[in-house]
Design a protein around this motif. Structure first.
Motif, mmCIF file in Angstrom:
data_model
loop_
_atom_site.group_PDB
_atom_site.id
_atom_site.type_symbol
_atom_site.label_atom_id
_atom_site.label_comp_id
_atom_site.label_asym_id
_atom_site.label_seq_id
_atom_site.Cartn_x
_atom_site.Cartn_y
_atom_site.Cartn_z
ATOM 1 N N VAL A 123 0.850 -1.189 0.000
ATOM 2 C CA VAL A 123 0.000 0.000 0.000
ATOM 3 C C VAL A 123 0.885 1.238 0.000
ATOM 4 O O VAL A 123 1.805 1.343 0.816
ATOM 5 C CB VAL A 123 -0.902 -0.004 1.261
ATOM 6 N N CYS B 232 -2.791 7.069 -0.227
ATOM 7 C CA CYS B 232 -3.906 6.884 0.722
ATOM 8 C C CYS B 232 -4.186 8.158 1.512
ATOM 9 O O CYS B 232 -5.330 8.418 1.890
ATOM 10 C CB CYS B 232 -3.582 5.751 1.694
ATOM 11 N N CYS C 86 -6.869 10.055 -0.024
ATOM 12 C CA CYS C 86 -8.130 9.328 -0.244
ATOM 13 C C CYS C 86 -9.147 9.792 0.795
ATOM 14 O O CYS C 86 -8.904 9.699 2.004
ATOM 15 C CB CYS C 86 -7.860 7.838 -0.125
ATOM 16 N N LYS D 196 -11.597 6.398 2.332
ATOM 17 C CA LYS D 196 -10.824 5.217 2.732
ATOM 18 C C LYS D 196 -11.712 3.964 2.870
ATOM 19 O O LYS D 196 -11.802 3.356 3.949
ATOM 20 C CB LYS D 196 -10.056 5.492 4.014
ATOM 21 N N PRO D 197 -12.382 3.569 1.783
ATOM 22 C CA PRO D 197 -13.335 2.452 1.865
ATOM 23 C C PRO D 197 -12.689 1.126 2.260
ATOM 24 O O PRO D 197 -13.365 0.251 2.792
ATOM 25 C CB PRO D 197 -13.938 2.375 0.452
ATOM 26 N N CYS D 198 -11.401 0.982 2.048
ATOM 27 C CA CYS D 198 -10.736 -0.270 2.435
ATOM 28 C C CYS D 198 -10.855 -0.526 3.928
ATOM 29 O O CYS D 198 -10.865 -1.677 4.371
ATOM 30 C CB CYS D 198 -9.265 -0.234 2.021
ATOM 31 N N TYR E 197 -6.944 -3.261 6.984
ATOM 32 C CA TYR E 197 -6.666 -1.826 6.786
ATOM 33 C C TYR E 197 -7.222 -1.089 7.987
ATOM 34 O O TYR E 197 -8.408 -1.182 8.289
ATOM 35 C CB TYR E 197 -7.365 -1.305 5.524
ATOM 36 N N ILE F 119 -3.191 5.366 7.076
ATOM 37 C CA ILE F 119 -3.525 3.967 6.825
ATOM 38 C C ILE F 119 -2.414 3.063 7.345
ATOM 39 O O ILE F 119 -1.227 3.308 7.105
ATOM 40 C CB ILE F 119 -3.719 3.735 5.304
ATOM 41 N N CYS G 131 -11.047 0.153 -4.056
ATOM 42 C CA CYS G 131 -10.156 1.315 -3.938
ATOM 43 C C CYS G 131 -10.317 2.241 -5.147
ATOM 44 O O CYS G 131 -10.162 1.802 -6.284
ATOM 45 C CB CYS G 131 -8.705 0.837 -3.848
ATOM 46 N N PRO G 132 -10.621 3.511 -4.919
ATOM 47 C CA PRO G 132 -10.808 4.436 -6.044
ATOM 48 C C PRO G 132 -9.502 4.759 -6.769
ATOM 49 O O PRO G 132 -9.523 5.296 -7.872
ATOM 50 C CB PRO G 132 -11.406 5.690 -5.384
ATOM 51 N N GLN G 133 -8.378 4.446 -6.136
ATOM 52 C CA GLN G 133 -7.061 4.732 -6.734
ATOM 53 C C GLN G 133 -6.238 3.440 -6.826
ATOM 54 O O GLN G 133 -5.021 3.463 -6.627
ATOM 55 C CB GLN G 133 -6.300 5.736 -5.860
ATOM 56 N N ALA H 208 -2.455 3.262 -5.832
ATOM 57 C CA ALA H 208 -2.272 3.081 -4.389
ATOM 58 C C ALA H 208 -1.865 1.665 -3.994
ATOM 59 O O ALA H 208 -1.255 1.469 -2.950
ATOM 60 C CB ALA H 208 -3.563 3.451 -3.656
ATOM 61 N N LEU H 209 -2.223 0.690 -4.829
ATOM 62 C CA LEU H 209 -1.993 -0.698 -4.434
ATOM 63 C C LEU H 209 -1.133 -1.441 -5.438
ATOM 64 O O LEU H 209 -1.333 -1.346 -6.648
ATOM 65 C CB LEU H 209 -3.332 -1.451 -4.324
HETATM 66 S S1 SF4 Z 1 -5.940 1.624 -0.222
HETATM 67 FE FE1 SF4 Z 1 -7.247 2.737 -1.638
HETATM 68 S S2 SF4 Z 1 -9.235 2.909 -0.566
HETATM 69 FE FE2 SF4 Z 1 -7.669 2.447 0.972
HETATM 70 S S3 SF4 Z 1 -7.031 4.460 1.746
HETATM 71 FE FE3 SF4 Z 1 -5.595 3.836 0.122
HETATM 72 S S4 SF4 Z 1 -6.400 4.821 -1.710
HETATM 73 FE FE4 SF4 Z 1 -8.057 4.805 -0.200
#
Ligand code: SF4
Ligand code: SF4
Length: 95
Positions: free
Chosen positions: A26, A31, A34, A37-39, A48, A55, A72-74, A78-79
């Motif tokens: 991550v 993050c 973000c 933070k839906p995760c 998470y 995060i 995850c919107p990104q 992000a991942l």
């Molecule tokens: S992993 Fe994705 S959903 Fe979770 S905080 Fe980071 S950008 Fe947001």
């Protein structure tokens, strides 16, 4: 029939944790931007977490469901998400 809690159900599984190679990485700087933070509420293993507004993530205990990547919107930025190497990862057990 006795109903088990989520924690009890997750505790039945076995994990072979790959200490040398995380299968999910991550990028916390992404993050930080973000909004929702839906995760933090979608990961069924609750891996998470928000600590001091940042995060925190631990790949040990991952169920390899892909929910975080899907929600995850990104996700691309992000991942870094892949399945664990052969011989590692979750071993589902049903009691
Ligand atoms: S992993 Fe994705 S959903 Fe979770 S905080 Fe980071 S950008 Fe947001
Ligand atoms: S793949 Fe599933 S269990 Fe693993 S971190 Fe993502 S949401 Fe959580």
């Amino acid at each position: 029939m006795k109903r088990l809690t989520i924690e009890q159900l997750l505790g039945i599984n076995k994990f072979a944790v790959d200490d040398d190679q995380a299968h999910i990485i991550v990028k916390k700087e992404i993050c930080a931007l973000c909004l929702n933070k839906p995760c933090t509420f979608a990961c069924p293993a609750n891996l998470y977490k928000l600590k001091d507004g940042q995060i925190s993530f631990d790949y040990a205990g991952c169920l390899e469901c892909g929910t975080c990547r899907a929600i995850c919107p990104q996700a691309t930025a992000a991942l870094s998400w892949q399945y664990p190497r052969g011989g590692f990862g979750v071993n589902f057990r049903y009691g």
